[in-house]
Structures are given as structure tokens and as C-alpha cells.
Design an enzyme around this catalytic site. Structure first.
Site, short mmCIF file in Angstrom:
data_model
loop_
_atom_site.label_atom_id
_atom_site.label_comp_id
_atom_site.label_asym_id
_atom_site.label_seq_id
_atom_site.Cartn_x
_atom_site.Cartn_y
_atom_site.Cartn_z
N GLU A 78 -13.30 3.04 4.18
CA GLU A 78 -11.45 2.71 5.12
C GLU A 78 -12.01 4.33 5.95
OE1 GLU A 78 -8.44 1.50 2.82
OE2 GLU A 78 -7.71 2.77 4.47
N TYR B 193 6.25 3.13 8.37
CA TYR B 193 5.84 2.24 7.82
C TYR B 193 6.54 1.60 6.68
CZ TYR B 193 3.40 1.35 3.92
OH TYR B 193 1.83 1.29 2.75
N ARG C 2 5.43 10.56 -1.41
CA ARG C 2 5.14 9.31 -2.18
C ARG C 2 4.22 9.32 -3.23
NH1 ARG C 2 4.52 5.09 1.43
NH2 ARG C 2 2.46 4.80 1.09
N ARG D 101 -11.79 5.53 1.54
CA ARG D 101 -11.90 5.29 -0.24
C ARG D 101 -12.94 4.43 0.14
NH1 ARG D 101 -5.33 3.96 0.07
NH2 ARG D 101 -4.89 2.87 2.20
N ASP E 86 6.88 -1.02 3.23
CA ASP E 86 6.39 -1.90 1.91
C ASP E 86 6.05 -2.91 1.65
OD1 ASP E 86 3.93 0.19 0.70
OD2 ASP E 86 6.07 1.08 -0.61
N ARG F 32 2.98 13.44 -12.30
CA ARG F 32 3.91 13.28 -13.59
C ARG F 32 3.07 13.96 -14.72
NH1 ARG F 32 1.56 7.63 -13.39
NH2 ARG F 32 3.37 6.71 -11.64
N ARG G 110 -1.94 6.14 13.88
CA ARG G 110 -2.51 6.30 13.78
C ARG G 110 -3.89 5.15 12.98
NH1 ARG G 110 -6.02 10.64 14.11
NH2 ARG G 110 -7.44 9.95 11.63
P1 FAD Z 1 2.46 -7.87 10.53
O1 FAD Z 1 1.76 -8.41 9.64
O2 FAD Z 1 1.90 -6.57 10.98
O3 FAD Z 1 2.63 -9.47 11.27
C1 FAD Z 1 3.23 -8.76 12.86
C2 FAD Z 1 2.28 -10.52 13.34
O4 FAD Z 1 2.25 -10.73 14.17
C3 FAD Z 1 0.82 -10.77 13.42
O5 FAD Z 1 0.11 -11.16 12.72
C4 FAD Z 1 0.46 -9.86 14.56
O6 FAD Z 1 -1.02 -10.85 14.57
C5 FAD Z 1 1.65 -10.80 15.31
N1 FAD Z 1 1.97 -10.33 16.67
C6 FAD Z 1 2.33 -9.39 17.29
N2 FAD Z 1 2.29 -9.47 18.62
C7 FAD Z 1 2.44 -10.74 18.48
C8 FAD Z 1 2.57 -11.78 19.85
N3 FAD Z 1 2.57 -10.49 21.08
N4 FAD Z 1 1.67 -12.83 20.10
C9 FAD Z 1 2.43 -13.74 18.98
N5 FAD Z 1 1.48 -12.40 17.63
C10 FAD Z 1 1.59 -11.59 17.53
N6 FAD Z 1 2.59 -2.68 1.30
C11 FAD Z 1 2.59 -2.48 0.54
O7 FAD Z 1 3.88 -3.36 -0.73
N7 FAD Z 1 1.76 -2.17 -0.50
C12 FAD Z 1 0.05 -2.11 -0.33
O8 FAD Z 1 -0.39 -2.18 -1.14
C13 FAD Z 1 0.52 -1.17 1.13
N8 FAD Z 1 -0.83 -1.28 1.46
C14 FAD Z 1 -1.30 -1.08 3.20
C15 FAD Z 1 -2.42 -0.81 3.09
C16 FAD Z 1 -2.06 -0.12 4.73
C17 FAD Z 1 -3.42 0.15 5.50
C18 FAD Z 1 -1.64 -0.69 5.61
C19 FAD Z 1 -1.61 0.04 7.27
C20 FAD Z 1 -0.05 -1.13 4.93
C21 FAD Z 1 0.19 -1.58 3.86
N9 FAD Z 1 0.87 -2.33 2.82
C22 FAD Z 1 1.41 -2.01 2.02
C23 FAD Z 1 2.21 -2.84 3.89
C24 FAD Z 1 1.89 -3.81 4.62
O9 FAD Z 1 1.13 -4.25 5.52
C25 FAD Z 1 3.13 -4.06 5.05
O10 FAD Z 1 4.27 -4.39 4.82
C26 FAD Z 1 3.29 -6.24 6.38
O11 FAD Z 1 2.40 -6.54 6.69
C27 FAD Z 1 4.38 -5.61 7.31
O12 FAD Z 1 4.14 -7.26 7.45
P2 FAD Z 1 5.20 -7.53 8.97
O13 FAD Z 1 4.90 -9.37 9.16
O14 FAD Z 1 6.40 -6.82 9.73
O15 FAD Z 1 3.76 -7.08 9.99
N1 UDP Z 2 -3.10 12.14 -0.66
C1 UDP Z 2 -4.26 12.53 -0.91
N2 UDP Z 2 -4.96 12.11 -1.67
C2 UDP Z 2 -5.77 10.72 -2.21
C3 UDP Z 2 -4.11 10.78 -1.73
C4 UDP Z 2 -2.94 10.25 -1.23
O1 UDP Z 2 -3.86 13.51 -0.34
O2 UDP Z 2 -6.23 11.28 -3.55
C5 UDP Z 2 -1.95 12.18 0.22
C6 UDP Z 2 -2.32 12.01 1.80
O3 UDP Z 2 -1.16 13.53 2.43
C7 UDP Z 2 -1.94 10.63 1.73
C8 UDP Z 2 0.00 10.54 1.38
O4 UDP Z 2 -1.19 10.57 -0.15
O5 UDP Z 2 -1.48 10.27 3.23
C9 UDP Z 2 -0.16 9.42 0.79
O6 UDP Z 2 -1.06 8.17 -0.01
P1 UDP Z 2 -0.95 6.66 -0.35
O7 UDP Z 2 -1.76 6.70 -1.68
O8 UDP Z 2 0.43 7.03 -1.08
O9 UDP Z 2 -0.52 6.27 1.13
P2 UDP Z 2 -1.73 5.24 1.63
O10 UDP Z 2 -2.48 6.35 2.26
O11 UDP Z 2 -2.14 4.02 0.84
O12 UDP Z 2 -0.83 4.73 2.64
#
Ligand code: FAD
Ligand code: UDP
Length: 363
Positions: free
Chosen positions: A298, A346, A170, A278, A348, A174, A247
Site C-alpha cells: 500500500e 472516514y 484511534r 504496509r 468504519d 494497553r 489522501r
Molecule cells: P463506497 O464503498 O465508496 O461506495 C460508493 C459507491 O458509489 C462506489 O461503488 C462508487 O463506484 C459509486 N459511485 C460514486 N459516484 C458514482 C456515480 N456518479 N454514479 C454511479 N456510482 C457512483 N472500515 C472498517 O470498518 N474496517 C476496516 O478495516 C476498514 N478499512 C479501510 C481501509 C481503507 C484503505 C479505507 C479507505 C477504508 C476502510 N474502511 C474500513 C472504511 C470502509 O471502506 C467504508 O466504511 C465503506 O467502504 C463505505 O461505504 P460507502 O458505501 O459509503 O462508500
Molecule cells: N499509525 C502509526 N503506526 C502504525 C499504525 C498506525 O503511526 O504502525 C498511526 C498513523 O498516523 C495512522 C493512525 O495511526 O494514520 C491510525 O491508524 P489506523 O491503523 O487506525 O488507520 P488506517 O491506516 O488503517 O486507516
């Protein structure tokens, strides 16, 4: 039956489904076990600063249809993700680009940088077998040691030599002076936060918060003809084949009486000794002017049952387990599993929207 659809989860997947079904004239009920809407993209207002409570979220996509779709609910700003990496007190630009190469080696042209990287790549003779070898063959040992190794080992809790290579696919590399983390055409943050986006999607739809579907499964199932379930697929089936692994992350937030703490939304800490990966300074996502700021550190950690599941561990063992649950899920004709927890993937945000739109059109 009172409703056509019961949607379990008000995250992005559930909210897009609810919106689309409601638009088609279906009677929809959304339940969520949390006390707020939005699932993991929920943002909370802290005196004008939208705090990303479950980790920083930056919307990006190459798909014009999806970009226009989200912009039809709320206006997005022009935020461009350009994180920095702090390694032993020195700052480097991310993703790996001509600025990073200059900071590391003083190289000024693409050819000079390529010469250094090519020299360092030579130590990997066969095809890369794991993340360590993949990183070295991509960018050389210097960048691997300073900017990848420590961060990745903190993030995933195991040695880079034991991790699959695809995790860092990912990360862009560049040979231009371009600090934009994403290569997608469209990028931004909803002005006023993601909660506003979800509220607009769910406008006019009945939502019940603090309702755990699994605790009241029998009664709630009787309310609707079809169910869209966006919670963990293994939990739905009472973990009968075992629990899928994740995780998890711990977020430590502080409100500080300073206008600008670190000058950037995201700074990664890439050395192993610093326990967090971070620091996010939320106000820089939305360009707001306030006298205070909110930062979040985090901390990644091992997941156990009951913790918030963030990153699925898509190794062979877990994927085999997931396949068992998916086969079982197919026997439930009126329950449709979706979203990051239902699909154990995972995803987005733009992919979640696409997947939800596909599900609705299939239904
Ligand atoms: P969720 O948001 O998890 O929604 C599921 C919902 O179901 C929750 O509200 C939960 O409470 C509910 N639920 C579960 N079980 C039950 C139950 N039994 N009864 C009632 N309710 C329940 N994507 C990006 O595009 N850009 C980013 O920069 C980005 N950053 C991220 C950073 C992190 C740390 C993480 C973990 C993910 C990131 N993502 C990012 C991905 C993004 O979070 C997901 O695409 C999105 O939140 C998924 O939505 P969802 O509806 O599938 O899941
Ligand atoms: N990564 C790294 N150094 C950095 C940022 C990312 O080695 O400063 C690696 C790390 O293994 C991470 C992966 O690149 O799990 C993907 O990073 P990204 O930022 O896309 O994912 P996020 O951690 O935001 O989910």
C-alpha cells in the site's frame, strides 16, 4: 415514474439502503459507475483467496444489533486483527502493548513499562498541540520515533508536527499482553468475502453496473421519486465551490507461488525510507489453504481530481467547504446524501450501516 428509489452507489451504504427499502416493499434501482458491486469493500476471488481490492477491511463493532445484522446475511469468521510493525528489520507487536514494551525495553511488568513511558513523556510540558506532541505524551519518544513518525508521515504526506493530534487517538495503548488491534466486542471477516455480503443484501434488487449517474443525470432522475446518492458530494454539484481534498492510495498486488509469505495478514513498515506503509497477505483474513498467495503493498500519495478518494482531509479548510456543499444539498428535497463520500467523513463499516439504517427509517 418507474421506481420509488434510485440508489447511486452499490457500496455498503447504498446496499443497506436498497435492502431495507426493498424489504419495505419499495421499488428500487441501484446504479454504480464501477463494473462490480460493493464499492470499496469489494473482494475479488483469486483461486480461492479473497483479495481486498481497495485495502484491507476488518469488520469490528461494539453494537450487537449491527453484528447480528451483518451475520444475518453471511457467516463471519473469528479473525482478530493483530498487525506487526517492521522497523529497520525488527518486528514489534501492535497496538502498543506489553509485548511491544518488552520488545523495545525488556520491561516485564506494567509498572516497569509505565516507568519508562512516564520518564519519556516529561518532555511535553504543556497540552499536546499536534500529532508529534500527542504521540510523545501518549507513549514517549522511543515509540514515536520507531513506530509512529515514519508511518504517519508516509500516510499523510506531511510532518507529524503539522498534523492534528486526533489522528492517532484511534490507536490503543494497553498495559496487558494483548495484540488485538481493536477493543470492540465483535470482530471478523465474512467467510467467502465482502462481495458475498453485498450480493446477499442486493438479492432480488435490480442493479445496473457501469452506469455513471452524473453522466446521465437528467434521464436517471426521471426514473425515480427519490434518490439516495453515495458518491462525492462536491462532484454532484460540479465542484462549484471547489474540490474537497483526500489522501489516496496505490495498491500493488502480486500473486506468489508460495503458501505463506509473511505469516500474518498485516505487517506495517514504519520507517520513512520504505515507500509503502504496509503489506497485506490476503489469505490470512479467511484462513484458506492454497499453494499460492496474494500480497498487496500500500503506497499512500497526494490526491488529485480523478484519483480514487480514500481518506478525507478533515482540516478546517475542507470542513468549511464541506459545510457549503451540505447547505446546498439541503435544497435538493428529493436527493439524500449518505455514505463516506456523501458525508465527507472516514466511517468504519459498522458506522456506515448504522447511518444507512437511520436514513431509511427517517425516509
Ligand atoms: P463506497 O464503498 O465508496 O461506495 C460508493 C459507491 O458509489 C462506489 O461503488 C462508487 O463506484 C459509486 N459511485 C460514486 N459516484 C458514482 C456515480 N456518479 N454514479 C454511479 N456510482 C457512483 N472500515 C472498517 O470498518 N474496517 C476496516 O478495516 C476498514 N478499512 C479501510 C481501509 C481503507 C484503505 C479505507 C479507505 C477504508 C476502510 N474502511 C474500513 C472504511 C470502509 O471502506 C467504508 O466504511 C465503506 O467502504 C463505505 O461505504 P460507502 O458505501 O459509503 O462508500
Ligand atoms: N499509525 C502509526 N503506526 C502504525 C499504525 C498506525 O503511526 O504502525 C498511526 C498513523 O498516523 C495512522 C493512525 O495511526 O494514520 C491510525 O491508524 P489506523 O491503523 O487506525 O488507520 P488506517 O491506516 O488503517 O486507516
Amino acid at each position: 415514474m418507474e421506481y420509488d428509489f434510485l440508489i447511486v452507489g452499490s457500496g455498503l451504504f447504498g446496499s443497506v439502503c436498497a435492502h431495507e427499502l426493498n424489504k419495505k416493499g419499495k421499488k428500487v434501482l441501484v446504479v454504480d459507475k464501477r463494473g462490480h458491486l460493493g464499492g470499496n469493500i469489494y473482494t475479488e476471488n483469486n483461486d480461492g483467496i479473497q483479495v481486498h481490492k481497495y485495502g484491507a477491511h476488518i469488520f469490528h463493532t461494539n453494537d450487537k444489533y449491527i453484528w447480528d445484522y451483518v451475520n444475518s446475511f453471511v457467516e463471519f469468521n473469528r479473525f482478530t486483527n493483530s498487525p506487526l510493525a517492521n522497523y529497520e528489520g525488527k518486528l514489534f507487536n501492535l497496538p502498543f502493548n506489553m509485548n511491544t514494551f518488552y520488545q523495545l525495553w525488556g520491561t516485564k511488568t506494567p509498572q516497569e513499562a509505565l516507568d519508562v513511558i512516564n520518564q519519556q513523556r516529561k518532555e511535553i510540558v504543556a497540552g499536546p498541540q499536534n500529532l508529534e506532541e500527542q504521540a510523545i505524551s501518549l507513549v514517549g519518544r522511543d515509540i514515536y520515533e520507531k513506530l509512529i513518525k515514519g508511518y504517519t508521515e508516509k500516510q499523510w504526506g506531511r510532518a507529524c508536527s503539522e498534523l492534528p493530534a486526533f489522528i492517532i487517538n484511534r490507536l490503543p495503548v494497553r498495559f496487558t499482553y494483548d495484540n488485538n488491534y481493536f477493543s470492540d466486542r465483535y470482530q471478523g471477516i465474512p467467510i467467502g468475502g465482502y462481495t458475498k455480503l453485498i450480493e446477499c443484501m442486493l438479492d432480488g434488487i435490480e442493479v445496473r453496473l457501469n452506469v455513471d449517474f452524473l453522466k446521465d443525470k437528467e434521464l436517471l432522475t426521471k426514473l425515480a421519486k427519490e434518490i439516495i446518492y453515495t458518491g462525492p458530494i462536491d462532484e454532484f454539484f460540479d465542484y462549484q465551490f471547489g474540490a474537497l481534498e483526500y489522501r489516496t492510495l496505490r495498491f500493488e498486488s502480486e500473486t506468489l507461488p508460495v503458501e505463506n509469505y509473511q505469516g500474518n495478514a498485516v505487517i506495517n513498515f514504519t520507517e520513512r525510507q520504505i515507500p509503502y506503509t504496509r503489506i497485506i497477505e490476503h489469505k490470512h483474513f479467511d484462513f484458506v489453504s492454497t499453494k499460492h498467495t496474494v500480497i498487496t503493498k500500500e503506497y499512500p500519495s497526494e490526491w488529485k481530481l480523478g484519483d480514487e478518494p480514500y481518506y478525507p482531509v478533515n482540516d478546517n479548510k475542507n470542513m468549511e467547504l464541506f459545510k457549503q456543499y451540505r447547505t446546498l444539498a439541503k435544497t435538493k428535497a428529493n436527493v439524500h446524501f449518505g455514505g463516506r463520500l456523501g458525508e465527507y467523513k472516514y466511517l468504519d463499516m459498522h458506522l456506515v450501516i448504522k447511518s444507512a439504517l437511520n436514513m431509511v427509517s427517517e425516509l
